[in-house]
Design a protein around this motif. Sequence first.
Motif, PDB file in Angstrom:
ATOM      1  N   LEU A  78      33.032  69.333  -8.130  1.00 28.97           N
ATOM      2  CA  LEU A  78      34.164  69.343  -7.215  1.00 28.97           C
ATOM      3  C   LEU A  78      35.181  68.273  -7.594  1.00 28.97           C
ATOM      4  CD1 LEU A  78      32.334  69.623  -3.745  1.00 28.97           C
ATOM      5  CD2 LEU A  78      33.389  71.479  -5.054  1.00 28.97           C
ATOM      6  N   ASN A 110      39.222  66.630  -6.044  1.00 27.77           N
ATOM      7  CA  ASN A 110      39.903  66.381  -4.771  1.00 27.77           C
ATOM      8  C   ASN A 110      40.411  67.667  -4.128  1.00 27.77           C
ATOM      9  OD1 ASN A 110      39.706  63.551  -4.385  1.00 27.77           O
ATOM     10  ND2 ASN A 110      41.228  63.219  -5.983  1.00 27.77           N
ATOM     11  N   LEU A 126      37.646  69.667  -2.516  1.00 35.20           N
ATOM     12  CA  LEU A 126      37.155  69.078  -1.277  1.00 35.20           C
ATOM     13  C   LEU A 126      38.122  69.346  -0.130  1.00 35.20           C
ATOM     14  CD1 LEU A 126      34.946  67.429   0.035  1.00 35.20           C
ATOM     15  CD2 LEU A 126      36.116  65.348  -0.675  1.00 35.20           C
ATOM     16  N   TYR A 165      29.629  70.913   4.519  1.00 40.89           N
ATOM     17  CA  TYR A 165      30.785  71.800   4.447  1.00 40.89           C
ATOM     18  C   TYR A 165      30.346  73.228   4.124  1.00 40.89           C
ATOM     19  CZ  TYR A 165      33.287  67.361   3.746  1.00 40.89           C
ATOM     20  OH  TYR A 165      33.774  66.079   3.861  1.00 40.89           O
ATOM     21  N   TYR A 219      30.570  76.379   1.915  1.00 37.89           N
ATOM     22  CA  TYR A 219      30.955  76.587   0.520  1.00 37.89           C
ATOM     23  C   TYR A 219      31.233  78.065   0.255  1.00 37.89           C
ATOM     24  CZ  TYR A 219      30.676  76.925  -4.546  1.00 37.89           C
ATOM     25  OH  TYR A 219      30.940  77.210  -5.855  1.00 37.89           O
ATOM     26  N   LEU A 266      27.682  66.371   1.278  1.00 43.32           N
ATOM     27  CA  LEU A 266      28.166  65.217   0.522  1.00 43.32           C
ATOM     28  C   LEU A 266      27.799  63.951   1.289  1.00 43.32           C
ATOM     29  CD1 LEU A 266      31.701  66.515  -0.542  1.00 43.32           C
ATOM     30  CD2 LEU A 266      29.566  66.607  -1.828  1.00 43.32           C
ATOM     31  N   LEU A 282      30.343  59.265  -1.594  1.00 42.93           N
ATOM     32  CA  LEU A 282      31.787  59.462  -1.596  1.00 42.93           C
ATOM     33  C   LEU A 282      32.525  58.131  -1.497  1.00 42.93           C
ATOM     34  CD1 LEU A 282      32.519  62.618   0.599  1.00 42.93           C
ATOM     35  CD2 LEU A 282      32.659  62.375  -1.870  1.00 42.93           C
ATOM     36  N   PHE A 308      31.073  65.073  -7.570  1.00 42.28           N
ATOM     37  CA  PHE A 308      32.466  64.924  -7.161  1.00 42.28           C
ATOM     38  C   PHE A 308      33.127  63.963  -8.134  1.00 42.28           C
ATOM     39  CE2 PHE A 308      35.731  62.774  -4.441  1.00 42.28           C
ATOM     40  CZ  PHE A 308      36.569  63.879  -4.314  1.00 42.28           C
TER      41      PHE A 308
END
Length: 290
Positions: free
Chosen positions: A8, A10, A13, A28, A30, A38, A43, A116
Motif C-alpha cells: 500500500l 498513501n 490508504l 479497513y 479491502y 494496520l 504506521l 505500507f
Amino acid sequence: MEKNILYLENKDLENLKELGHGTDGTVYFYKKDLLVKLYHKRLHQITSSNTDEDMKIYTKGAFRNTNYYTNDLTYYSYSEEEKESIKLLPKEAIYKAIEKRRNLELTSLPLGVVFFQNCFAGCIIEYKHGIQIHKLIGLPLNMRKKIYLNILKAEAELLKNNIYHIDLANSPFAKRYIVLPNKKIIETGHSHVLVNPWTLKTHFIDLEGKSTIYTEKENPFYKRMSLNNLTILTLEFLLQINWEEYKEDEEEMVPLLEKMKVPEIMIDKLIGEDMRELEDFYELSLILKK
C-alpha cells in the motif's frame, strides 16, 4: 497483490474505508470478505519521526500515566538447539500464524502480510459477519448454551494448536480511549466473539494482535490466562452476571450462583480462578437448567 502480500501507498490508504479500531490497530475494508489491519505503532513509525512516547491510552476516561506500547502479534518459536522459546519479530510472527491456518477449521487466522510504503505495517484478515456476543446476553438460556458450546469447541481447537486468546472477555461496554500522535482521540471496546444470528455459530476475532499469543509448545501460563478470560465471559454471557460489578469482591457473586443451582465445587472454581481445563466449562453448561 502478490500471494499473501499486499503493498500500500498513501493514495491506497486514503481510499480504504475504516471498519473499526482497537488498541493495537485499525481495520479497513479491502475487497469482498477481506479486511486490512494496520497497526497504530507501525504506521506511527513509518509516517512520523516522533517517538512512541507521543501515543497514550486512556481507560474509562481517566489518564493512565504510561506510554502506549502495543504488541502487533506475539509468536514464540521453539529452538531445539537452545531448548528455549524465542519471540519472533512481528512480520515473521504473522507468517508463522498464516502457516497455522491449515490446522484450524473453527477460527480464521491472518491470510497475508501488508506493507505500507514498503515497510511492514499489518496483515490481511477475513471479514467475519456477526453480532457481538455481549449484545446477546438477553437471549433465552437454551440459545445461550448453544452459542456457548460453539465457543468451547473453538477454544479447544485453539488450545490444541497452542494458540491462546487472552482477551475473550473484551466487551463493548468497557470504554477505552486512545490518543494518537496526531492528537485524535478514538474510542475502543468490542466483543472478541461474534455470533451468526441464524446458525448461532461463533467467530473469534483479534487473532492478529495483542489479544492472542502463539507458541510452538504448550504454555501453561498463557493457557491459564485464556481460560481465566473464558471464565469472565462465562459469568457475563452464560450466567448473566455483570463481572465488573463484582470483580473487587467476587464472593458477592455466591448468592447469585447458588440461586442458579450451581454446585458449590463449581462456584469455587468460578470465583477462585481455578477453571483450569475445558472440561470444567462443559460440565457447567450441562448443569444449568431453565
